[in-house]
Write a protein that holds these residues in place. Structure first.
Motif, PDB file in Angstrom:
ATOM      1  N   LEU A  35      74.635  -7.402  -5.494  1.00  0.00           N
ATOM      2  CA  LEU A  35      75.539  -7.202  -4.356  1.00  0.00           C
ATOM      3  C   LEU A  35      74.709  -6.925  -3.104  1.00  0.00           C
ATOM      4  O   LEU A  35      75.023  -7.395  -2.015  1.00  0.00           O
ATOM      5  CB  LEU A  35      76.479  -6.026  -4.630  1.00  0.00           C
ATOM      6  N   LEU A  39      71.554  -2.963  -5.895  1.00  0.00           N
ATOM      7  CA  LEU A  39      72.968  -2.744  -6.254  1.00  0.00           C
ATOM      8  C   LEU A  39      73.460  -3.959  -7.024  1.00  0.00           C
ATOM      9  O   LEU A  39      73.486  -5.067  -6.485  1.00  0.00           O
ATOM     10  CB  LEU A  39      73.816  -2.558  -4.992  1.00  0.00           C
ATOM     11  N   TYR A  40      73.829  -3.759  -8.268  1.00  0.00           N
ATOM     12  CA  TYR A  40      74.215  -4.874  -9.130  1.00  0.00           C
ATOM     13  C   TYR A  40      75.603  -4.698  -9.712  1.00  0.00           C
ATOM     14  O   TYR A  40      75.985  -3.606 -10.138  1.00  0.00           O
ATOM     15  CB  TYR A  40      73.211  -5.020 -10.285  1.00  0.00           C
ATOM     16  N   LEU A  94      70.147  10.173  -1.404  1.00  0.00           N
ATOM     17  CA  LEU A  94      71.005   9.489  -0.432  1.00  0.00           C
ATOM     18  C   LEU A  94      71.907  10.529   0.226  1.00  0.00           C
ATOM     19  O   LEU A  94      72.797  11.088  -0.413  1.00  0.00           O
ATOM     20  CB  LEU A  94      71.853   8.420  -1.125  1.00  0.00           C
ATOM     21  N   ILE A  96      74.661  11.896   3.060  1.00  0.00           N
ATOM     22  CA  ILE A  96      75.920  11.346   3.576  1.00  0.00           C
ATOM     23  C   ILE A  96      76.584  12.381   4.464  1.00  0.00           C
ATOM     24  O   ILE A  96      76.577  13.568   4.132  1.00  0.00           O
ATOM     25  CB  ILE A  96      76.866  11.026   2.391  1.00  0.00           C
ATOM     26  N   TYR A 106      74.660  11.744  -2.687  1.00  0.00           N
ATOM     27  CA  TYR A 106      75.090  11.042  -3.905  1.00  0.00           C
ATOM     28  C   TYR A 106      74.162  11.535  -4.992  1.00  0.00           C
ATOM     29  O   TYR A 106      72.944  11.383  -4.906  1.00  0.00           O
ATOM     30  CB  TYR A 106      74.958   9.534  -3.716  1.00  0.00           C
ATOM     31  N   ASP A 141      67.717   6.400  -3.902  1.00  0.00           N
ATOM     32  CA  ASP A 141      67.424   5.448  -2.837  1.00  0.00           C
ATOM     33  C   ASP A 141      65.950   5.045  -2.910  1.00  0.00           C
ATOM     34  O   ASP A 141      65.139   5.447  -2.083  1.00  0.00           O
ATOM     35  CB  ASP A 141      67.782   6.082  -1.482  1.00  0.00           C
ATOM     36  N   GLU A 154      71.601   2.141  -7.714  1.00  0.00           N
ATOM     37  CA  GLU A 154      72.761   2.705  -8.426  1.00  0.00           C
ATOM     38  C   GLU A 154      72.608   2.356  -9.893  1.00  0.00           C
ATOM     39  O   GLU A 154      72.356   1.190 -10.228  1.00  0.00           O
ATOM     40  CB  GLU A 154      74.051   2.114  -7.842  1.00  0.00           C
TER      41      GLU A 154
ATOM     42  N   PRO B  72      79.422  -2.077  -8.058  1.00  0.00           N
ATOM     43  CA  PRO B  72      78.754  -0.881  -7.524  1.00  0.00           C
ATOM     44  C   PRO B  72      79.712  -0.043  -6.676  1.00  0.00           C
ATOM     45  O   PRO B  72      80.594  -0.597  -6.008  1.00  0.00           O
ATOM     46  CB  PRO B  72      77.637  -1.457  -6.648  1.00  0.00           C
ATOM     47  N   THR B  73      79.528   1.269  -6.700  1.00  0.00           N
ATOM     48  CA  THR B  73      80.330   2.133  -5.829  1.00  0.00           C
ATOM     49  C   THR B  73      79.851   2.043  -4.389  1.00  0.00           C
ATOM     50  O   THR B  73      80.625   2.245  -3.462  1.00  0.00           O
ATOM     51  CB  THR B  73      80.258   3.613  -6.273  1.00  0.00           C
ATOM     52  N   ILE B  74      78.568   1.773  -4.212  1.00  0.00           N
ATOM     53  CA  ILE B  74      77.984   1.707  -2.867  1.00  0.00           C
ATOM     54  C   ILE B  74      77.898   0.238  -2.454  1.00  0.00           C
ATOM     55  O   ILE B  74      77.334  -0.573  -3.194  1.00  0.00           O
ATOM     56  CB  ILE B  74      76.594   2.370  -2.850  1.00  0.00           C
ATOM     57  N   GLN B  75      78.469  -0.067  -1.288  1.00  0.00           N
ATOM     58  CA  GLN B  75      78.606  -1.472  -0.883  1.00  0.00           C
ATOM     59  C   GLN B  75      78.151  -1.656   0.554  1.00  0.00           C
ATOM     60  O   GLN B  75      78.367  -0.780   1.397  1.00  0.00           O
ATOM     61  CB  GLN B  75      80.074  -1.889  -1.063  1.00  0.00           C
ATOM     62  N   PRO B  76      77.538  -2.813   0.857  1.00  0.00           N
ATOM     63  CA  PRO B  76      76.926  -2.980   2.183  1.00  0.00           C
ATOM     64  C   PRO B  76      77.938  -3.263   3.296  1.00  0.00           C
ATOM     65  O   PRO B  76      78.945  -3.929   3.081  1.00  0.00           O
ATOM     66  CB  PRO B  76      76.005  -4.186   1.981  1.00  0.00           C
ATOM     67  N   LEU B  79      79.343  -6.882   4.101  1.00  0.00           N
ATOM     68  CA  LEU B  79      80.458  -7.391   3.325  1.00  0.00           C
ATOM     69  C   LEU B  79      81.784  -6.923   3.909  1.00  0.00           C
ATOM     70  O   LEU B  79      82.744  -7.690   4.034  1.00  0.00           O
ATOM     71  CB  LEU B  79      80.289  -6.876   1.886  1.00  0.00           C
ATOM     72  N   LEU B  94      84.158   6.236   3.643  1.00  0.00           N
ATOM     73  CA  LEU B  94      82.962   7.087   3.729  1.00  0.00           C
ATOM     74  C   LEU B  94      81.755   6.198   4.020  1.00  0.00           C
ATOM     75  O   LEU B  94      81.332   5.410   3.172  1.00  0.00           O
ATOM     76  CB  LEU B  94      82.753   7.841   2.412  1.00  0.00           C
ATOM     77  N   ILE B  96      77.767   5.442   5.072  1.00  0.00           N
ATOM     78  CA  ILE B  96      76.492   6.002   4.611  1.00  0.00           C
ATOM     79  C   ILE B  96      75.353   5.194   5.209  1.00  0.00           C
ATOM     80  O   ILE B  96      75.436   3.971   5.275  1.00  0.00           O
ATOM     81  CB  ILE B  96      76.420   5.895   3.062  1.00  0.00           C
ATOM     82  N   ASP B  98      71.329   4.399   4.496  1.00  0.00           N
ATOM     83  CA  ASP B  98      70.285   4.611   3.501  1.00  0.00           C
ATOM     84  C   ASP B  98      68.953   4.946   4.184  1.00  0.00           C
ATOM     85  O   ASP B  98      68.901   5.129   5.401  1.00  0.00           O
ATOM     86  CB  ASP B  98      70.180   3.419   2.537  1.00  0.00           C
ATOM     87  N   ARG B  99      67.866   5.047   3.414  1.00  0.00           N
ATOM     88  CA  ARG B  99      66.575   5.486   3.968  1.00  0.00           C
ATOM     89  C   ARG B  99      66.041   4.519   5.009  1.00  0.00           C
ATOM     90  O   ARG B  99      65.198   4.888   5.826  1.00  0.00           O
ATOM     91  CB  ARG B  99      65.564   5.706   2.845  1.00  0.00           C
ATOM     92  N   LYS B 100      66.540   3.258   4.970  1.00  0.00           N
ATOM     93  CA  LYS B 100      66.097   2.280   5.972  1.00  0.00           C
ATOM     94  C   LYS B 100      67.093   2.166   7.114  1.00  0.00           C
ATOM     95  O   LYS B 100      67.063   1.201   7.868  1.00  0.00           O
ATOM     96  CB  LYS B 100      65.910   0.924   5.281  1.00  0.00           C
ATOM     97  N   TYR B 104      76.060   1.393   4.642  1.00  0.00           N
ATOM     98  CA  TYR B 104      76.807   1.156   3.404  1.00  0.00           C
ATOM     99  C   TYR B 104      78.078   1.998   3.446  1.00  0.00           C
ATOM    100  O   TYR B 104      78.224   2.874   4.304  1.00  0.00           O
ATOM    101  CB  TYR B 104      75.967   1.563   2.189  1.00  0.00           C
ATOM    102  N   TYR B 106      81.017   3.984   0.543  1.00  0.00           N
ATOM    103  CA  TYR B 106      81.419   4.279  -0.836  1.00  0.00           C
ATOM    104  C   TYR B 106      82.759   3.581  -1.018  1.00  0.00           C
ATOM    105  O   TYR B 106      83.712   3.865  -0.296  1.00  0.00           O
ATOM    106  CB  TYR B 106      81.556   5.789  -1.030  1.00  0.00           C
ATOM    107  N   ALA B 113      84.070  -6.684  -2.530  1.00  0.00           N
ATOM    108  CA  ALA B 113      83.015  -6.841  -3.535  1.00  0.00           C
ATOM    109  C   ALA B 113      83.425  -7.862  -4.590  1.00  0.00           C
ATOM    110  O   ALA B 113      82.608  -8.667  -5.042  1.00  0.00           O
ATOM    111  CB  ALA B 113      82.693  -5.493  -4.180  1.00  0.00           C
ATOM    112  N   PHE B 139      86.143   6.524  -3.680  1.00  0.00           N
ATOM    113  CA  PHE B 139      86.091   7.650  -2.740  1.00  0.00           C
ATOM    114  C   PHE B 139      86.931   7.312  -1.515  1.00  0.00           C
ATOM    115  O   PHE B 139      86.770   6.243  -0.930  1.00  0.00           O
ATOM    116  CB  PHE B 139      84.650   7.927  -2.315  1.00  0.00           C
TER     117      PHE B 139
END
Lengths: 565, 565
Positions: A35, A39-40, A94, A96, A106, A141, A154, B72-76, B79, B94, B96, B98-100, B104, B106, B113, B139
């Motif tokens: 995804l 994330l799969y 991660l 939030i 998370y 992460d 994940e 996945p619960t976490i989605q970009p 999308l 919610l 989020i 990430d480190r970069k 994303y 929840y 997806a 969430f």
């Protein structure tokens, strides 16, 4: 189950980012789809395997007396600050902000959340011991997520946390969990090893890792034929060498015009590589120049060398530093006749050698017949600074073997670290507040799926151990539309197999035999049964085990016995 | 299972924030514990119930031909931007980083997806229809999370998404899912209703909600005794009234010095409330003063009134506006003799009345014997502007009943909205690209647990329908430590029940009978069996159904038959 009603979607393409065989095969079999980075999605096929692993883990945890619960994936900052890990966990956590700008994370692991639950629920020693576990989605992460679900961000993890009044009781449960883990990996049909491990970032007193053995494993594991001893090579201690023999050769200079490695010198001289010594020039604390010596057939273990006094954070010396101290170019270095004072750190094995070969500190020459105390002073430091290698004598008298492994489980004795920082306590037999001692026990459920494939595959695809296979057996129907007899016989065989407790599936998609068989081999079904007109006439089914070279024709009784029924 | 080995922890305290009975009882029974606002841990006891619901949902989805996967619960963000919902979903999403610093969310639902998965997996009409589902944590960042798991932020949801070549096939699957949902809620032993619903924020063509009936439900539901028709009261259409009768009374003024409500006036006059008319003064578009009229026993439906032309966004009139237009104070308002021109919007039921009673627009007086066309002009507008009420005639000839409900399921015909925005397509029979039509089908798995308790409880605690109970039956051991006979007989009865397929548990905690029984009633075990020395001597067990008033002594055969075995 009929495959015509199941969303099976295999492909021939291997995605460019799939480096590992397991990642390639899971993509080709259609078990997972990406995804986003790390994330799969688990497809229907992939989820069947994941659930089989999950169920074995659950059954063995229940059998071991652990009690399942479910913690939230999203957890408040305040809790993670109580343990100090809000900052300490680093960028893998991660973080939030919710709509009210309150901070959450998370959950990558749940020591804090379970200790919070325990401090609400546990009031008396009578409620101890207790071992809570969950099988829940986690998130880390990773800076470089890769290898598919082997290192996804994940993932699905089983995490268990036990609470005890005494450390002795913690040790009892720790052994209980080790036994449960052994049952899990044994039942899954995997070759695995429990190995000694450093406890790493989680901290605590004692820990052990469970590794699935696979050539592609990230970790090299050393284990002994003499006992259950096994350790990460990084941590494996080399056995004491035999005492040093007396000098029997004279010191002499050897012409080695182009021989810059121990291998080349040994070959030129016609001697065993074990008679040569490798000199590695490094710079330690305060700029001290150090020559680290290991036997020609050994490698320096960087972690061990870094633990030698004065060598914390050492680096390799550059050519200028080498020329300044030894007066030579690399390839001909040795401990004799340095140009400036140097420190000699010898591996214990080297310190026990006699009549050995080293570089002469002169381009084109080595020295042979070198002996400590006679030709040069005893080493400044003698220490275990090498990796153990296959064939080493182990401390238990056995022989060391090396294998590569993929970590899929970890058991820790945490002690009172979390209970203390979160102020969890129970009243003991005397009515006094006591801080419980904790253990934690993890299994990477989704990672096991990838690790199993790394261990079990061939050119045609996955070779599942039966307990993990999406289905144990497939009944392949040749020409279901054109041949009502074959279709009916296949349906009836499927029903019979299901009644016998075989997790079987019918491939009624109507593919040509070649394409159908290739799919079933790719997705790794352990038992393939082909129903055909010819076979029915002869009263037989064509049977082939996934790992067998040939198919064979069996009557129904023989077939069922081949399936273990 | 033995309760001495199970972490059961009931409490007497009800937390201050627990308003609903289900929240109070789940906390007292120790089924859930709060980690933070809207975030709950499911204890071992709670998880047993949650899993029972989950398993029934899974079995019925599988039976209906849907195929399980896991997203996945976490989605970009990318999308969610393709569908336009990254912004449109609002603050419940919610978000989020990430480190970069990549964005994303929840997943609160997974249309994006699954459509992304479908556009990768589905290439041909031959792969359709397909219905993918998952049972996965979701969430929603509720602005005011409350009522425990009834409106938690993190919750467990079953979400299914179907793909079809034609709309007709979507309708077929929609009906298939409605049937599956009916089986789910029937199997769970819940009283429920499928009702017409607006599709709300998700959008699409047709939708229906499944509600668990409970007095505390947030939604009022209207359903008919004459058919399966049911709708949210907000949306329920009132039936056409009977034709207007001829005028038979003279218009007259009634002295009502203190009677300001229809109820008071009807009581004073000794007539039925249905003969009176309520006048509600509102201000519509362009400041037009409107008198909305409903029968004295009816209530204005704000949604319906707002749909009348010119009344979008109407507000109640203030006392100044009322005095200016009607020359009266509230309590005596009516459509006759206004001081300024006003607009009359009459409910259809009011427009069909004769000889009715209204306020006289003069403090202390009402008018009786009022008739349209004779005493005042026909209404400017006639419309359905009232809530349906119990006893209404329904369009199908039946009678309307009203009940309150908790929404636990929702089925939608989404159509091509997501497939179009995410550019998912398949090749049809003619090799042309076709956009699939989609349905989506949700069940609030964790919410069902709370809804079931709202429906099934008494003063002593939860009264589980057997299919949802943590255990079907409990064997209570009196004095297990002091009486080896009783302990042994209890163990043997437990084994017999388990063999008979009863999900039974042994309460071997050694509590006093009163405390033990109170716990078992609180956690709602349907069948309680007490093993005692006296009973053993008489060859009987004391049996009590959770919802029975009395215990009775039964021999083993009678006991098993009471348990349905």
């Amino acid at each position: 189950m009929r495959l015509s009603k199941f969303h099976l979607h295999t492909t021939k393409e291997t995605p460019a980012d799939a480096e590992l065989v397991s990642h390639q095969l899971m993509m080709r079999a259609g078990m997972i789809r990406k995804l986003a980075a790390g994330l799969y999605t688990w497809s229907p096929l992939g989820l069947r395997v994941l659930r089989k692993v999950e169920n074995v883990v659950r059954e063995e945890m229940n059998r071991a007396g652990a009690v399942e619960l479910l913690l939230p994936t999203i957890q408040p900052r305040e809790l993670w600050e109580e343990s100090g890990r809000w900052e300490k966990f680093g960028a893998q956590l991660l973080k939030i902000k919710d709509r009210k700008q309150a901070d959450y994370c998370y959950s990558p692991t749940a020591e804090e959340a379970i200790t919070d639950y325990a401090r609400q629920e546990l009031g008396s020693y009578k409620q101890l011991p207790v071992n809570f576990y969950q099988i829940q989605t986690k998130f880390r992460d990773e800076i470089r997520p890769r290898f598919g679900v082997m290192r996804a961000r994940e993932f699905l993890m089983k995490d268990a946390y036990s609470f005890h009044l005494t450390d002795a009781d913690l040790v009892r449960e720790y052994e209980n969990m080790k036994a449960a883990y052994t049952r899990v990996f044994t039942r899954l049909g995997l070759e695995f090893r429990a190995v000694q491990a450093d406890s790493g970032a989680i901290g605590g007193d004692a820990s052990q890792e469970f590794h699935v053995i696979a050539d592609s494993g990230e970790d090299a594991l050393a284990f002994s034929t003499g006992s259950d001893y096994a350790a990460n090579v990084e941590a494996a201690v080399a056995a004491e060498p035999a005492p040093r023999a007396a000098a029997s050769e004279a010191l002499r200079k050897i012409d080695t015009p182009t021989q810059k490695t121990c291998e080349d010198v040994a070959a030129l001289m016609g001697i065993a590589l074990q008679r040569t010594v490798k000199s590695v020039a490094v710079v330690g604390e305060d700029g001290v120049f150090v020559l680290a010596l290991v036997r020609g057939d050994h490698a320096v273990n960087e972690i061990k060398l870094g633990k030698v006094a004065g060598l914390a954070g050492y680096r390799l010396a550059n050519e200028g530093e080498i020329a300044e101290h030894l007066g030579s170019e690399p390839g001909f270095l040795g401990p004799l006749n340095p140009r400036k004072p140097i420190r000699i750190v010898a591996d214990r094995e080297v310190a026990a050698m006699a009549d050995f070969v080293v570089g002469a500190n002169e381009a084109g020459f080595h020295l042979a017949g070198v002996n400590w105390g006679r030709d040069l002073a005893e080493p400044d430091t003698v220490a275990d600074i090498r990796n153990v290698v296959a064939g080493d004598r182990a401390a238990d008298g056995g022989e060391i073997r090396i294998a590569r492994g993929i970590e899929v489980g970890h058991v820790f004795q945490l002690g009172r670290k979390y209970a203390e920082s979160l102020k969890a306590s129970v009243l003991d037999e005397n009515g006094k507040a006591a801080t419980p001692s904790m253990g934690c026990y993890g299994i990477g459920v989704s990672r096991i799926v990838a690790a199993a494939i790394e261990q079990n595959h061939d050119a045609a695809g996955i070779v599942w151990p039966a307990p993990m296979a999406p289905w144990e057996a497939v009944v392949c129907v040749i020409n279901p539309k054109n041949d009502a007899n074959v279709a009916a016989a296949s349906e009836s065989l499927l029903a019979e197999l299901l009644d016998a407790g075989v997790d079987a599936v019918l491939d009624d998609r109507g593919l040509r035999p070649g394409a159908m068989f290739a799919d079933m081999e790719l997705i790794g079904i352990p038992h393939r049964i082909v129903v055909s007109e010819r076979g029915l006439a002869a009263g037989t089914f064509e049977y082939r085990a996934r790992n067998a070279a040939e198919a064979e024709n069996l009557d129904k009784a023989a077939l069922l016995s081949r399936l273990g029924r």
